[in-house]
Design a protein around this motif. Structure first.
Motif, short mmCIF file in Angstrom:
data_model
loop_
_atom_site.label_atom_id
_atom_site.label_comp_id
_atom_site.label_asym_id
_atom_site.label_seq_id
_atom_site.Cartn_x
_atom_site.Cartn_y
_atom_site.Cartn_z
N SER A 14 0.80 -1.26 -0.09
CA SER A 14 -0.02 -0.11 0.23
C SER A 14 0.77 1.33 0.18
N VAL A 15 2.00 1.35 0.77
CA VAL A 15 2.81 2.60 0.64
C VAL A 15 3.39 2.53 -0.44
N ALA A 20 4.56 5.27 -5.71
CA ALA A 20 4.60 5.30 -7.08
C ALA A 20 3.42 6.33 -7.63
N GLY A 21 2.28 6.34 -6.96
CA GLY A 21 1.40 7.61 -7.44
C GLY A 21 1.83 8.89 -7.11
N GLY A 37 10.93 -1.40 13.22
CA GLY A 37 9.92 -2.29 12.39
C GLY A 37 9.38 -1.32 11.12
N ALA A 38 9.02 0.03 11.60
CA ALA A 38 8.65 1.02 10.63
C ALA A 38 9.69 1.41 9.45
N VAL A 39 10.95 1.43 9.96
CA VAL A 39 11.84 1.52 8.95
C VAL A 39 11.73 0.39 7.95
N ASN A 40 11.82 -0.62 8.49
CA ASN A 40 11.73 -2.15 7.69
C ASN A 40 10.71 -1.94 6.81
N GLN A 41 9.42 -1.44 6.94
CA GLN A 41 8.05 -1.60 6.28
C GLN A 41 8.48 -0.51 5.09
N ALA A 42 8.88 0.57 5.57
CA ALA A 42 9.41 1.72 4.68
C ALA A 42 10.44 1.40 3.65
#
Length: 113
Positions: A14-15, A20-21, A37-42
Motif C-alpha cells: 500500500s505504501v 508510485a502514485g 519495524g517501521a523503517v523495515n516496512q518503509a
C-alpha cells in the motif's frame, strides 16, 4: 514539508502504491518512520515502488536522515527518507536492476535455492 508516515503495521504494498502514485503525479515524496519495524516496512515499500516504476521509465533512489520529533510530549528519533526520481532510457532500464545471473535472475550472493 509533508511526510508519508509509515508504521510497523503499514502494508508495504500500500505504501509502495502511494509512493508510485506521488512520483507519477510529480509530487515530492518524503517518508517518516519511528522504530526499526517501521523503517523495515518503509524500505520494503521503496523496493516495491521501484519495481512498479522501472517498467515505466522511471527509477527512484533514496537518502535517509535522522530527525528528532516530538510524539506525546516525548522526543523521539525518526528516520526520514527522501525519494529522488530519475528518468531512465529504455536501454538502461534493464541494467538498473543490478547484476544478473546466467538464468536471468538478480544475483543475491550465496548459493541458489
Amino acid at each position: 514539508m509533508k511526510f508519508l508516515k509509515v508504521s510497523s503495521k503499514s502494508s508495504p504494498a500500500s505504501v509502495a502504491g502511494a509512493i508510485a502514485g506521488m512520483v507519477k503525479d510529480g509530487a515530492p515524496v518524503n517518508i517518516q518512520s519511528v522504530g526499526a519495524g517501521a523503517v523495515n516496512q518503509a524500505v520494503k515499500a521503496i523496493a516495491i515502488a521501484r519495481g512498479f516504476l522501472i517498467p515505466t521509465g522511471v527509477d527512484i533512489s533514496c537518502a535517509p536522515t535522522f530527525s528528532d520529533i516530538e510524539i506525546g510530549g516525548e522526543t523521539r528519533t525518526a528516520i526520514r527518507i527522501a525519494i529522488y526520481v530519475h528518468r531512465i532510457s529504455a536501454q538502461s532500464s534493464s541494467s538498473c536492476l543490478g547484476p544478473e545471473t546466467s538464468d536471468g535472475g538478480a544475483h543475491m550472493g550465496g548459493e541458489a535455492s
